[in-house]
Enzyme design. Structure first.
Site, PDB file in Angstrom:
ATOM      1  N   GLY A   9       0.811  -1.207   0.000  1.00 34.91           N
ATOM      2  CA  GLY A   9       0.000   0.000   0.000  1.00 34.91           C
ATOM      3  C   GLY A   9       0.842   1.253   0.000  1.00 34.91           C
ATOM      4  O   GLY A   9       0.511   2.244   0.662  1.00 34.91           O
ATOM      5  N   ARG A  12       1.078   5.815  -1.984  1.00 31.40           N
ATOM      6  CA  ARG A  12       0.736   7.138  -1.455  1.00 31.40           C
ATOM      7  C   ARG A  12       0.727   7.092   0.068  1.00 31.40           C
ATOM      8  O   ARG A  12       0.867   6.030   0.669  1.00 31.40           O
ATOM      9  CB  ARG A  12      -0.634   7.588  -1.971  1.00 31.40           C
ATOM     10  CG  ARG A  12      -1.737   6.583  -1.666  1.00 31.40           C
ATOM     11  CD  ARG A  12      -3.089   7.031  -2.203  1.00 31.40           C
ATOM     12  NE  ARG A  12      -3.094   7.132  -3.648  1.00 31.40           N
ATOM     13  CZ  ARG A  12      -3.288   6.097  -4.476  1.00 31.40           C
ATOM     14  NH1 ARG A  12      -3.480   4.884  -3.978  1.00 31.40           N
ATOM     15  NH2 ARG A  12      -3.305   6.257  -5.764  1.00 31.40           N
ATOM     16  N   ASP A  59      -2.780  -7.653  -4.912  1.00 30.58           N
ATOM     17  CA  ASP A  59      -3.992  -7.596  -4.108  1.00 30.58           C
ATOM     18  C   ASP A  59      -3.673  -8.395  -2.857  1.00 30.58           C
ATOM     19  O   ASP A  59      -3.616  -9.630  -2.885  1.00 30.58           O
ATOM     20  CB  ASP A  59      -5.161  -8.227  -4.860  1.00 30.58           C
ATOM     21  CG  ASP A  59      -6.446  -8.297  -4.034  1.00 30.58           C
ATOM     22  OD1 ASP A  59      -6.403  -7.969  -2.825  1.00 30.58           O
ATOM     23  OD2 ASP A  59      -7.486  -8.703  -4.582  1.00 30.58           O
ATOM     24  N   VAL A  60      -3.412  -7.704  -1.746  1.00 35.62           N
ATOM     25  CA  VAL A  60      -2.928  -8.389  -0.548  1.00 35.62           C
ATOM     26  C   VAL A  60      -3.948  -9.362   0.035  1.00 35.62           C
ATOM     27  O   VAL A  60      -3.581 -10.230   0.836  1.00 35.62           O
ATOM     28  CB  VAL A  60      -2.482  -7.389   0.545  1.00 35.62           C
ATOM     29  CG1 VAL A  60      -1.311  -6.554   0.070  1.00 35.62           C
ATOM     30  CG2 VAL A  60      -3.647  -6.518   1.012  1.00 35.62           C
ATOM     31  N   SER A 138      -3.410   0.798  14.458  1.00 36.69           N
ATOM     32  CA  SER A 138      -4.054   2.107  14.599  1.00 36.69           C
ATOM     33  C   SER A 138      -4.521   2.246  16.037  1.00 36.69           C
ATOM     34  O   SER A 138      -4.783   1.245  16.718  1.00 36.69           O
ATOM     35  CB  SER A 138      -5.256   2.208  13.659  1.00 36.69           C
ATOM     36  OG  SER A 138      -6.073   3.326  13.979  1.00 36.69           O
ATOM     37  N   TYR A 150     -12.943  -1.879  10.971  1.00 36.22           N
ATOM     38  CA  TYR A 150     -11.549  -1.407  10.999  1.00 36.22           C
ATOM     39  C   TYR A 150     -10.909  -1.672  12.368  1.00 36.22           C
ATOM     40  O   TYR A 150      -9.769  -2.144  12.454  1.00 36.22           O
ATOM     41  CB  TYR A 150     -11.532   0.086  10.685  1.00 36.22           C
ATOM     42  CG  TYR A 150     -10.162   0.688  10.478  1.00 36.22           C
ATOM     43  CD1 TYR A 150      -9.424   0.404   9.337  1.00 36.22           C
ATOM     44  CD2 TYR A 150      -9.624   1.574  11.406  1.00 36.22           C
ATOM     45  CE1 TYR A 150      -8.174   0.978   9.127  1.00 36.22           C
ATOM     46  CE2 TYR A 150      -8.381   2.149  11.212  1.00 36.22           C
ATOM     47  CZ  TYR A 150      -7.664   1.854  10.070  1.00 36.22           C
ATOM     48  OH  TYR A 150      -6.426   2.433   9.870  1.00 36.22           O
ATOM     49  N   ALA A 153     -10.171  -5.337  12.713  1.00 34.86           N
ATOM     50  CA  ALA A 153      -9.007  -5.720  11.910  1.00 34.86           C
ATOM     51  C   ALA A 153      -7.708  -5.294  12.577  1.00 34.86           C
ATOM     52  O   ALA A 153      -6.737  -6.058  12.640  1.00 34.86           O
ATOM     53  CB  ALA A 153      -9.121  -5.112  10.518  1.00 34.86           C
ATOM     54  N   LYS A 154      -7.668  -4.070  13.078  1.00 35.21           N
ATOM     55  CA  LYS A 154      -6.439  -3.568  13.697  1.00 35.21           C
ATOM     56  C   LYS A 154      -6.156  -4.262  15.030  1.00 35.21           C
ATOM     57  O   LYS A 154      -4.983  -4.521  15.370  1.00 35.21           O
ATOM     58  CB  LYS A 154      -6.533  -2.052  13.880  1.00 35.21           C
ATOM     59  CG  LYS A 154      -6.566  -1.270  12.565  1.00 35.21           C
ATOM     60  CD  LYS A 154      -5.365  -1.581  11.679  1.00 35.21           C
ATOM     61  CE  LYS A 154      -5.323  -0.689  10.450  1.00 35.21           C
ATOM     62  NZ  LYS A 154      -4.145  -0.968   9.586  1.00 35.21           N
TER      63      LYS A 154
END
Length: 249
Positions: A9, A12, A59-60, A138, A150, A153-154
């Site tokens: 990723g 950017r 595509d991870v 995060s 999210y 996942a983190k």
């Protein structure tokens, strides 16, 4: 032999800053991203005074894509000894309206992608007898309204980080996670726009709640990742390090 890093990723934002910082250290870097043209633009924009850089599509969340990408990196640059799992997406919604598709996408890219990439790259690290894995978590891992997918996942990434540190330590591979607070990127700008604010307005509101009275910049994360990827961090493993301008409860 030069050290080789993979940063997912990294077309950017934080990923690009990390890739550029590692290049400054003389490390050869593979910029992996699901957006090949953006990855190529990122590579073209790096200062070539340091290591070599190459762009590779991935595509991870797809096991075959991950294997092909890692093999391509090894063929172009050599066996990767550094992996920065940065690829991530958000699909924010309160749980009442969070679709199963948006749950799956965020879990697949953020958590499954971290697992698949690590599994593929650590095969090379085992042969090298040395490795560094840095996962991007995060502060949302402790919970954040509107980000059930999210946050889950983190939080999973943080548990995975500690487990991998135990499993891979005997192979001389360290595994750590960096958990940023608010960082000024295209992703956070998009979240601000969704809330009806400009990026500047949103950053000012957030900065007022941070002890250092500013939001983070991608370079703030990149400097720490570069340290964790270096020999200077050889006795640091299994740690979750917050980079948030103040303490995180």
């Amino acid at each position: 032999m030069n050290r080789v890093a993979i940063v997912t990723g990294s077309a950017r934002g934080i990923g690009a800053a990390v890739a550029g910082r590692l290049l400054e250290e003389g490390i050869d870097v593979a910029v992996l991203d699901i957006d090949p043209p953006a990855a190529e633009r990122a590579v073209a924009g790096f200062d070539r005074a340091g290591g070599r850089a190459t762009a590779v599509a991935v595509d991870v969340s797809d096991a075959d894509s991950v294997r092909e990408a890692v093999d391509e990196v090894a063929d172009r640059l050599g066996p990767p000894g550094i992996l920065v799992n940065n690829a991530g997406v958000t699909r924010d919604s309160l749980v009442f309206s969070l679709s199963p598709a948006d749950w799956d996408l965020v879990i697949d890219v953020n958590l499954r992608g971290t697992f698949l990439m690590t599994q593929a790259v650590t095969e090379h690290m085992a042969k090298l007898g040395w490795g560094r894995v840095v996962n991007l978590s995060s502060i949302a891992a402790v919970g954040n309204a509107g980000q059930a997918n999210y946050s889950a996942a983190k939080a999973g990434i943080e548990g995975l980080t500690k487990t991998l540190a135990m499993e891979l330590g005997p192979l001389n591979v360290t595994v750590n996670a960096v958990a940023p607070g608010y960082v000024a990127t295209e992703m956070t700008a998009a979240l601000a726009a969704k809330a009806g604010h400009t990026a500047e307005e949103h950053q000012a509101r957030v900065a007022a709640t941070i002890p250092l009275r500013r939001v983070g910049q991608p370079k703030d994360i990149a400097h720490l990742v570069a340290f964790l990827a270096s020999d200077h961090a050889s006795f640091v493993s299994g740690q979750i390090i917050h980079v948030a301008g103040g303490p995180v409860c």
